[in-house]
Design a protein around this motif. Structure first.
Motif, PDB file in Angstrom:
ATOM      1  N   PHE A  44       1.105  -1.361  -0.434  1.00  0.00           N
ATOM      2  CA  PHE A  44       0.249  -0.561  -0.192  1.00  0.00           C
ATOM      3  C   PHE A  44       0.982   1.286   0.020  1.00  0.00           C
ATOM      4  CE2 PHE A  44      -2.270   3.237   2.570  1.00  0.00           C
ATOM      5  CZ  PHE A  44      -2.799   3.620   1.650  1.00  0.00           C
ATOM      6  N   PHE A  45       2.141   1.436   0.876  1.00  0.00           N
ATOM      7  CA  PHE A  45       2.829   2.871   1.320  1.00  0.00           C
ATOM      8  C   PHE A  45       3.647   2.614  -0.061  1.00  0.00           C
ATOM      9  CE2 PHE A  45       0.963   2.691   4.999  1.00  0.00           C
ATOM     10  CZ  PHE A  45       0.708   3.907   5.439  1.00  0.00           C
ATOM     11  N   LYS A  71      -4.861   3.973  12.309  1.00  0.00           N
ATOM     12  CA  LYS A  71      -5.123   5.083  12.871  1.00  0.00           C
ATOM     13  C   LYS A  71      -4.615   6.407  11.300  1.00  0.00           C
ATOM     14  CE  LYS A  71      -6.082   6.576  17.320  1.00  0.00           C
ATOM     15  NZ  LYS A  71      -5.331   6.830  18.422  1.00  0.00           N
ATOM     16  N   ILE A  72      -3.100   6.100  11.043  1.00  0.00           N
ATOM     17  CA  ILE A  72      -3.314   6.784  10.132  1.00  0.00           C
ATOM     18  C   ILE A  72      -3.620   6.832   8.447  1.00  0.00           C
ATOM     19  CG2 ILE A  72      -0.816   7.415   9.061  1.00  0.00           C
ATOM     20  CD1 ILE A  72       0.817   6.778  11.551  1.00  0.00           C
ATOM     21  N   ILE A  73      -3.723   5.475   8.043  1.00  0.00           N
ATOM     22  CA  ILE A  73      -4.770   5.380   7.191  1.00  0.00           C
ATOM     23  C   ILE A  73      -5.471   5.855   6.649  1.00  0.00           C
ATOM     24  CG2 ILE A  73      -4.720   3.573   5.072  1.00  0.00           C
ATOM     25  CD1 ILE A  73      -2.451   2.408   5.781  1.00  0.00           C
ATOM     26  N   ASN A  74      -6.934   5.493   8.040  1.00  0.00           N
ATOM     27  CA  ASN A  74      -8.165   5.743   8.336  1.00  0.00           C
ATOM     28  C   ASN A  74      -7.799   7.869   8.109  1.00  0.00           C
ATOM     29  OD1 ASN A  74      -9.519   3.341   8.512  1.00  0.00           O
ATOM     30  ND2 ASN A  74      -8.730   2.767  10.714  1.00  0.00           N
ATOM     31  N   GLN A  75      -7.243   8.190   8.927  1.00  0.00           N
ATOM     32  CA  GLN A  75      -7.137   9.435   8.737  1.00  0.00           C
ATOM     33  C   GLN A  75      -6.895  10.335   7.442  1.00  0.00           C
ATOM     34  OE1 GLN A  75      -3.698  10.769  11.146  1.00  0.00           O
ATOM     35  NE2 GLN A  75      -5.624  10.944  13.800  1.00  0.00           N
ATOM     36  N   TYR A  77      -6.516   8.231   4.095  1.00  0.00           N
ATOM     37  CA  TYR A  77      -7.888   7.853   2.939  1.00  0.00           C
ATOM     38  C   TYR A  77      -8.532   6.900   3.484  1.00  0.00           C
ATOM     39  CZ  TYR A  77      -2.730   8.628   2.011  1.00  0.00           C
ATOM     40  OH  TYR A  77      -0.717   8.947   1.444  1.00  0.00           O
ATOM     41  N   SER A  78      -9.483   8.260   3.237  1.00  0.00           N
ATOM     42  CA  SER A  78     -10.547   8.131   4.187  1.00  0.00           C
ATOM     43  C   SER A  78     -11.946   6.821   3.429  1.00  0.00           C
ATOM     44  CB  SER A  78     -11.837   8.952   4.310  1.00  0.00           C
ATOM     45  OG  SER A  78     -11.700  10.020   3.703  1.00  0.00           O
ATOM     46  N   ALA A  79     -11.066   6.411   2.018  1.00  0.00           N
ATOM     47  CA  ALA A  79     -11.778   5.004   1.627  1.00  0.00           C
ATOM     48  C   ALA A  79     -11.884   4.050   1.298  1.00  0.00           C
ATOM     49  CB  ALA A  79     -11.558   6.044  -0.366  1.00  0.00           C
ATOM     50  N   VAL A  80     -10.531   3.571   2.116  1.00  0.00           N
ATOM     51  CA  VAL A  80      -9.285   2.159   2.459  1.00  0.00           C
ATOM     52  C   VAL A  80      -9.759   1.888   3.824  1.00  0.00           C
ATOM     53  CG1 VAL A  80      -6.941   1.833   2.074  1.00  0.00           C
ATOM     54  CG2 VAL A  80      -7.226   3.452   1.068  1.00  0.00           C
ATOM     55  N   GLU A  81     -10.371   0.975   3.207  1.00  0.00           N
ATOM     56  CA  GLU A  81     -10.002  -0.151   4.442  1.00  0.00           C
ATOM     57  C   GLU A  81      -9.342  -0.659   5.031  1.00  0.00           C
ATOM     58  OE1 GLU A  81     -13.651  -0.249   6.425  1.00  0.00           O
ATOM     59  OE2 GLU A  81     -14.402   1.136   4.107  1.00  0.00           O
TER      60      GLU A  81
END
Ligand SMILES: NC(=O)c1ccc[n+]([C@@H]2O[C@H](COP(=O)([O-])OP(=O)(O)OC[C@H]3O[C@@H](n4cnc5c(N)ncnc54)[C@H](OP(=O)(O)O)[C@@H]3O)[C@@H](O)[C@H]2O)c1
Length: 170
Positions: A44-45, A71-75, A77-81
């Protein structure tokens, strides 16, 4: 499962794919567009580093056990699960009634999930490469070839490659 693999089973080096085959990238896009794509945190990164964003027009599903990274990904990239386990990711795919999910790497995810996959889209790159990540050994007697393209040549880097599609024997 979708993967591009060298003759010595290399898939990556230093967080990147160690060759550049534009037609393979186009094939990957054609195949996966509109479908969910499941990947490990490092892949992903790697995509974020190269593209600056998650893969567009596909639901990006990421595996990590690290709560801080989650948490970082959720913040950012809100569309990523983001999921802590393969089973949780598959449960999400089923709940959302997607017909299939493409597993797109890297090594850790391929190793953990190859035995669960029904289809394999494999781009064979006809050369040996230096690398630090590898595709697992394939038990070929479990797979049947649906299609193998003729060998193609990427002129700029003089690399031969072909697209192969395998299905698990029932
Ligand atoms: N040639 C190709 O087609 C292709 C395709 C994709 C990637 N690649 C290459 O592959 C390399 C990356 O592969 P990699 O093996 O180093 O990393 P990866 O598989 O992309 O990511 C590994 C990470 O995913 C998370 N993870 C793995 N299994 C998990 C599970 N069951 N539950 C929760 N989290 C899980 C862990 O993250 P945490 O440590 O955060 O918990 C783990 O460290 C890169 O060089 C990339 O360019 C090549």
């Amino acid at each position: 499962m979708v993967v591009a693999i060298s003759s010595n089973r290399v898939i990556g080096k230093g967080g990147k794919i160690p060759w550049y085959l534009p037609e393979d990238l186009q094939m990957f896009k054609r195949l996966t567009l509109t479908h969910p794509v499941l990947m490990g945190r490092k892949t992903f990164f790697s995509i974020i580093n190269q593209l600056g964003k998650p893969l567009p027009q596909r639901q990006n599903l990421v595996l990590t056990k690290d709560e801080k990274i989650k948490k970082i990904i959720n913040q950012d990239y809100s569309a990523v699960e983001v999921f802590s386990s393969f089973e949780d990711a598959i449960a999400w795919v089923e709940k959302n009634e997607f017909e299939k999910v493409f597993i797109i790497g890297g090594e850790k995810i391929y190793r953990e999930t190859l035995h669960k996959c029904q289809e394999m889209f494999l781009t064979e790159v006809d050369a040996n490469f230096d690398g630090d990540t590898f595709f697992p050994e394939i038990k070929w007697d479990s797979w049947v070839a649906i299609e193998k393209s003729t060998w193609k040549l990427e002129k700029k880097c003089e690399l031969r490659y072909r697209f192969c599609h395998f299905r698990r024997k029932t």
